[in-house]
Design an enzyme around this catalytic site. Structure first.
Site, PDB file in Angstrom:
ATOM      1  N   THR A   5      -0.311 -12.108   9.227  1.00 15.94           N
ATOM      2  CA  THR A   5       1.054 -12.470   8.811  1.00 15.94           C
ATOM      3  C   THR A   5       2.046 -12.132   9.922  1.00 15.94           C
ATOM      4  O   THR A   5       2.975 -12.906  10.193  1.00 15.94           O
ATOM      5  CB  THR A   5       1.440 -11.725   7.504  1.00 15.94           C
ATOM      6  OG1 THR A   5       0.462 -12.000   6.517  1.00 15.94           O
ATOM      7  CG2 THR A   5       2.793 -12.160   6.995  1.00 15.94           C
ATOM      8  N   GLY A   6       1.846 -11.004  10.572  1.00 13.37           N
ATOM      9  CA  GLY A   6       2.744 -10.612  11.674  1.00 13.37           C
ATOM     10  C   GLY A   6       2.835 -11.697  12.739  1.00 13.37           C
ATOM     11  O   GLY A   6       3.921 -11.982  13.265  1.00 13.37           O
ATOM     12  N   GLU A  37       8.258   3.674  14.356  1.00 17.05           N
ATOM     13  CA  GLU A  37       9.085   4.009  13.199  1.00 17.05           C
ATOM     14  C   GLU A  37       9.102   5.519  12.992  1.00 17.05           C
ATOM     15  O   GLU A  37       8.199   6.235  13.433  1.00 17.05           O
ATOM     16  CB  GLU A  37       8.547   3.302  11.951  1.00 17.05           C
ATOM     17  CG  GLU A  37       8.728   1.805  12.050  1.00 17.05           C
ATOM     18  CD  GLU A  37       8.477   1.069  10.751  1.00 17.05           C
ATOM     19  OE1 GLU A  37       7.653   1.511   9.945  1.00 17.05           O
ATOM     20  OE2 GLU A  37       9.125   0.022  10.555  1.00 17.05           O
ATOM     21  N   ASN A  68       0.807  -1.225   0.000  1.00 18.89           N
ATOM     22  CA  ASN A  68       0.000   0.000   0.000  1.00 18.89           C
ATOM     23  C   ASN A  68       0.843   1.279   0.000  1.00 18.89           C
ATOM     24  O   ASN A  68       0.383   2.320  -0.448  1.00 18.89           O
ATOM     25  CB  ASN A  68      -1.047  -0.005   1.115  1.00 18.89           C
ATOM     26  CG  ASN A  68      -0.453   0.013   2.491  1.00 18.89           C
ATOM     27  OD1 ASN A  68       0.714  -0.318   2.675  1.00 18.89           O
ATOM     28  ND2 ASN A  68      -1.232   0.398   3.474  1.00 18.89           N
ATOM     29  N   SER A  86      -0.250  -7.277   7.447  1.00 14.16           N
ATOM     30  CA  SER A  86      -1.449  -7.639   8.204  1.00 14.16           C
ATOM     31  C   SER A  86      -1.082  -8.259   9.553  1.00 14.16           C
ATOM     32  O   SER A  86      -0.003  -8.847   9.711  1.00 14.16           O
ATOM     33  CB  SER A  86      -2.292  -8.621   7.387  1.00 14.16           C
ATOM     34  OG  SER A  86      -1.564  -9.802   7.202  1.00 14.16           O
ATOM     35  N   ALA A 145       6.444  -6.473  -1.183  1.00 15.20           N
ATOM     36  CA  ALA A 145       5.189  -7.164  -1.502  1.00 15.20           C
ATOM     37  C   ALA A 145       5.203  -7.607  -2.960  1.00 15.20           C
ATOM     38  O   ALA A 145       5.742  -6.913  -3.827  1.00 15.20           O
ATOM     39  CB  ALA A 145       4.018  -6.222  -1.252  1.00 15.20           C
ATOM     40  N   GLU A 146       4.576  -8.738  -3.222  1.00 16.48           N
ATOM     41  CA  GLU A 146       4.554  -9.300  -4.572  1.00 16.48           C
ATOM     42  C   GLU A 146       3.831  -8.372  -5.571  1.00 16.48           C
ATOM     43  O   GLU A 146       4.134  -8.377  -6.753  1.00 16.48           O
ATOM     44  CB  GLU A 146       3.904 -10.693  -4.573  1.00 16.48           C
ATOM     45  CG  GLU A 146       2.530 -10.799  -3.926  1.00 16.48           C
ATOM     46  CD  GLU A 146       2.578 -10.854  -2.393  1.00 16.48           C
ATOM     47  OE1 GLU A 146       3.686 -10.854  -1.820  1.00 16.48           O
ATOM     48  OE2 GLU A 146       1.505 -10.879  -1.781  1.00 16.48           O
ATOM     49  N   GLU A 161       4.610  -3.526  12.382  1.00 15.07           N
ATOM     50  CA  GLU A 161       3.615  -2.481  12.074  1.00 15.07           C
ATOM     51  C   GLU A 161       2.453  -3.209  11.409  1.00 15.07           C
ATOM     52  O   GLU A 161       2.523  -3.563  10.241  1.00 15.07           O
ATOM     53  CB  GLU A 161       4.208  -1.441  11.114  1.00 15.07           C
ATOM     54  CG  GLU A 161       5.358  -0.639  11.687  1.00 15.07           C
ATOM     55  CD  GLU A 161       4.896   0.424  12.687  1.00 15.07           C
ATOM     56  OE1 GLU A 161       3.689   0.689  12.779  1.00 15.07           O
ATOM     57  OE2 GLU A 161       5.760   0.967  13.391  1.00 15.07           O
ATOM     58  N   CYS A 188      -3.200   1.860   6.541  1.00 12.30           N
ATOM     59  CA  CYS A 188      -3.440   1.272   7.860  1.00 12.30           C
ATOM     60  C   CYS A 188      -3.983   2.299   8.846  1.00 12.30           C
ATOM     61  O   CYS A 188      -4.556   1.935   9.860  1.00 12.30           O
ATOM     62  CB  CYS A 188      -2.145   0.678   8.392  1.00 12.30           C
ATOM     63  SG  CYS A 188      -0.820   1.880   8.355  1.00 12.30           S
TER      64      CYS A 188
HETATM   65  P1  NAD Z   1       0.145  -9.034   4.128  1.00 13.14           P
HETATM   66  O1  NAD Z   1       0.411  -9.389   5.542  1.00 13.14           O
HETATM   67  O2  NAD Z   1      -0.716  -9.930   3.335  1.00 13.14           O
HETATM   68  O3  NAD Z   1       1.499  -8.907   3.317  1.00 13.14           O
HETATM   69  C1  NAD Z   1       2.552  -8.082   3.766  1.00 13.14           C
HETATM   70  C2  NAD Z   1       3.877  -8.685   3.347  1.00 13.14           C
HETATM   71  O4  NAD Z   1       4.029  -9.941   3.989  1.00 13.14           O
HETATM   72  C3  NAD Z   1       4.002  -8.948   1.848  1.00 13.14           C
HETATM   73  O5  NAD Z   1       5.322  -8.679   1.461  1.00 13.14           O
HETATM   74  C4  NAD Z   1       3.725 -10.441   1.740  1.00 13.14           C
HETATM   75  O6  NAD Z   1       4.339 -11.062   0.637  1.00 13.14           O
HETATM   76  C5  NAD Z   1       4.355 -10.931   3.018  1.00 13.14           C
HETATM   77  N1  NAD Z   1       3.867 -12.229   3.473  1.00 13.14           N
HETATM   78  C6  NAD Z   1       2.629 -12.719   3.421  1.00 13.14           C
HETATM   79  N2  NAD Z   1       2.592 -13.947   3.974  1.00 13.14           N
HETATM   80  C7  NAD Z   1       3.855 -14.217   4.399  1.00 13.14           C
HETATM   81  C8  NAD Z   1       4.480 -15.307   5.072  1.00 13.14           C
HETATM   82  N3  NAD Z   1       3.800 -16.391   5.419  1.00 13.14           N
HETATM   83  N4  NAD Z   1       5.797 -15.225   5.357  1.00 13.14           N
HETATM   84  C9  NAD Z   1       6.502 -14.124   5.010  1.00 13.14           C
HETATM   85  N5  NAD Z   1       5.968 -13.071   4.370  1.00 13.14           N
HETATM   86  C10 NAD Z   1       4.668 -13.112   4.073  1.00 13.14           C
HETATM   87  O7  NAD Z   1      -0.447  -7.557   4.154  1.00 13.14           O
HETATM   88  P2  NAD Z   1      -0.893  -6.670   2.914  1.00 13.14           P
HETATM   89  O8  NAD Z   1      -2.246  -7.073   2.453  1.00 13.14           O
HETATM   90  O9  NAD Z   1       0.187  -6.652   1.886  1.00 13.14           O
HETATM   91  O10 NAD Z   1      -0.918  -5.217   3.572  1.00 13.14           O
HETATM   92  C11 NAD Z   1      -2.045  -4.676   4.150  1.00 13.14           C
HETATM   93  C12 NAD Z   1      -1.962  -4.777   5.667  1.00 13.14           C
HETATM   94  O11 NAD Z   1      -0.805  -4.060   6.114  1.00 13.14           O
HETATM   95  C13 NAD Z   1      -3.132  -4.117   6.356  1.00 13.14           C
HETATM   96  O12 NAD Z   1      -3.556  -4.915   7.425  1.00 13.14           O
HETATM   97  C14 NAD Z   1      -2.550  -2.798   6.863  1.00 13.14           C
HETATM   98  O13 NAD Z   1      -3.232  -2.265   7.973  1.00 13.14           O
HETATM   99  C15 NAD Z   1      -1.145  -3.207   7.183  1.00 13.14           C
HETATM  100  N6  NAD Z   1      -0.257  -2.033   7.203  1.00 13.14           N
HETATM  101  C16 NAD Z   1       0.209  -1.604   8.402  1.00 13.14           C
HETATM  102  C17 NAD Z   1       1.020  -0.482   8.460  1.00 13.14           C
HETATM  103  C18 NAD Z   1       1.535   0.024   9.772  1.00 13.14           C
HETATM  104  O14 NAD Z   1       2.447   0.860   9.762  1.00 13.14           O
HETATM  105  N7  NAD Z   1       1.035  -0.436  10.893  1.00 13.14           N
HETATM  106  C19 NAD Z   1       1.362   0.195   7.285  1.00 13.14           C
HETATM  107  C20 NAD Z   1       0.867  -0.281   6.067  1.00 13.14           C
HETATM  108  C21 NAD Z   1       0.056  -1.407   6.045  1.00 13.14           C
END
Ligand code: NAD
Length: 506
Positions: A259-260, A486, A176, A256, A201-202, A277, A311
């Protein structure tokens, strides 16, 4: 397996670009291979990067797997010893050069963001300025890493505190903010003396690779900044190595909450430092005393930036009984007047596509769930005819705290409004979710402003303000929105260890 490429001719060897994209995208910054140890590395597999506005393929990019990942970690480990000993002034100068190059190339970098992420070019340009700002900020912070001298009760001793870089850092980022989510981490990490492997991200690897090209031009030494693009299919295997390999000291993730949590589990075995984050669910409360026009302007800014895909975007509006009807009316008028859906490259467009069809389905589900339980559609409510990834900016009234959109992160252009009676009721609804990133409220009552700012369970509060991110201020959340901060003067601490030295025998 992979092979190293000569620095020139990267595009001719491995890019396939659609003709429409070729006319818009700056080829000088387009890279399709991984950047490891200062070289461009081709992988035997590739994956397509799509334009979310049209669905057309922009480029085939290297689909890195475990072997490339290990190679990148080896490069980052190899570079760490030398990089941490580079005087901070020199690290600062290199980060500053990288910043200058980002600014010089800002229009081209913004085009790459619009192409792969979809956000309108004006917003993309704003992201580049914001993203570059982290390199500038941390180039300055690099020179202000201070230790301490502590007085101790024994005459023959002195106590010192040194700050030292944590080590090799694995960085995983979302789509994003394809550029800013990288520089916010990498700026701090490099300033502290850490080396990094970034897995972007992909959906949006091109921005990360363009940043690598500029890092190369800036003279960031080989192995200090490595970029490893990979498909969604390979993300779990690459992610597992990045988060479990003993050479990695620190993980910094934005994405997300789901994933975190996976990455936190990976980190446990080798007890790595982590920054997380994660997802948010920002409440936006409008109290009776608010200036309604300012609240409406703040609502538009906070809700519809990046088509609702940030986010810190408002997820639900809570509006007090006395001001409710006028707020809903004015917001619906402004939404119709100010928001225009379309391809981000077109002039005047404020609402680009969502990142993919799954994101559209989620918004649609949240709208349908609310409407089936009695919510009223004031504006929008359905997919837009512009293309399959577009959704109309939508305003719902008569929403209740039980509906899905009031409990889960929508990540799209949906503004649901819940009517409330008392401050306690608004705070109870706002704090009822298990995440807490940003929160906003509008009030002109000073006592209420203090009370609510203190009682909102979030990491960042906007008081009479709908936009709050800035390089100088700490960004981060509480509850399941994450760990650490951050940007700001606090951001660099995430990449530093505190070492106590007891100096005896004096
Ligand atoms: P996502 O968790 O699906 O993907 C984020 C990253 O994690 C991508 O690079 C993805 O390839 C990687 N990923 C996914 N599964 C993985 C795994 N099993 N092992 C290792 N890496 C993996 O999230 P998204 O849809 O790309 O992003 C949107 C989310 O990010 C929303 O929930 C948003 O709130 C959050 N976000 C948070 C902040 C913040 O600062 N808190 C900022 C931007 C976005």
């Amino acid at each position: 397996m992979f092979s190293r490429l000569p620095f020139s001719g990267i595009l001719s060897l491995s890019c396939r670009m659609s003709s429409t994209s070729a006319s818009v995208l700056p080829t000088s910054l387009l890279r399709s291979t991984a950047y490891v140890g200062g070289s461009w590395i081709r992988s035997s597999d590739t994956f397509p990067v799509l334009d979310p506005a049209t669905g057309t393929e922009l480029l085939q990019v290297a689909d890195c797997g475990p072997s490339e990942c290990r190679e990148a970690l080896k490069a980052a480990s190899g570079a760490f010893q030398a990089w941490k000993e580079v005087p901070s002034k020199e690290r600062s100068n290199l980060l500053r050069k990288w910043y200058d190059l980002m600014i010089q190339n800002k229009e081209d970098l913004a085009k790459i963001i619009t192409a792969e992420n979809g956000k309108p070019t004006k917003e993309a340009l704003g992201e580049i300025i914001y993203a570059a700002g982290f390199l500038e900020w941390f180039s300055e912070e690099a020179r202000r890493i201070y230790g301490d001298v502590i007085s101790v009760p024994l005459k023959d001793r002195r106590a010192l505190v040194l700050k030292q870089p944590v080590g090799v850092t694995a960085i995983i980022t979302p789509w994003n903010f394809p550029s800013a989510m990288i520089t916010r981490k990498v700026g701090a990490a490099l300033a502290a003396g850490c080396t990094v492997v970034v897995k972007p991200a992909e959906d949006t690897p091109l921005s990360a690779l363009a940043l690598a090209e500029l890092a190369h031009q800036a003279g960031i030494p080989a192995g200090v900044y490595n970029v490893l693009p990979c498909s969604r299919q390979k993300a779990p295997s690459v992610g597992e190595i990045l988060c479990t390999d003993p050479s990695v000291a620190k993980i910094s993730f934005t994405g997300s909450t789901a994933t975190g949590k996976i990455l936190l589990r990976y980190a446990a075995d080798t007890v790595k430092r982590v920054s997380m984050e994660l997802g948010g669910h920002a409440p936006f409360i409008v109290f009776d005393s608010a200036d309604v026009d300012k609240a409406v302007a703040g609502a538009l800014a906070s809700k519809f930036r990046n088509s609702g895909q940030t986010c810190v975007c408002t997820n639900k509006f809570l509006v007090q009984k006395g001001i409710h009807d006028v707020f809903v009316k004015k917001l619906s008028v402004m939404m119709k007047k100010e928001l225009r859906v379309g391809n981000g490259f077109e002039d005047g467009v404020t609402q680009g596509p969502l990142i993919n069809e799954k994101a559209v389905e989620k918004v649609e589900h949240h709208v349908q769930d609310a409407v089936s339980q009695g919510a009223n559609i004031e504006v929008g409510g359905k997919r837009s005819g512009v293309g399959k990834n577009f959704f109309e900016p939508t305003l719902l009234s008569n929403v209740t705290a039980k509906m899905v959109c009031a409990r889960e992160e929508t990540f799209g252009p949906l503004a649901p409004v819940i009517k409330f009676d008392t401050e306690e009721e608004a705070l109870a609804i706002a704090n009822s979710v298990n995440v807490g990133l940003a929160g906003y409220f509008y009030s002109q009552d000073p006592a209420q402003i203090w009370r609510v700012a203190e009682r909102l369970e979030v990491g960042m509060v906007g008081v009479n303000e709908g936009l709050l991110s800035s390089v100088e201020c700490p960004f981060g959340g509480v509850k399941q929105s994450g760990l650490g901060r951050e940007g700001s003067k606090y951001g660099i601490d995430e990449y530093l260890e505190v070492k106590y030295v007891c100096y005896g025998g004096l």
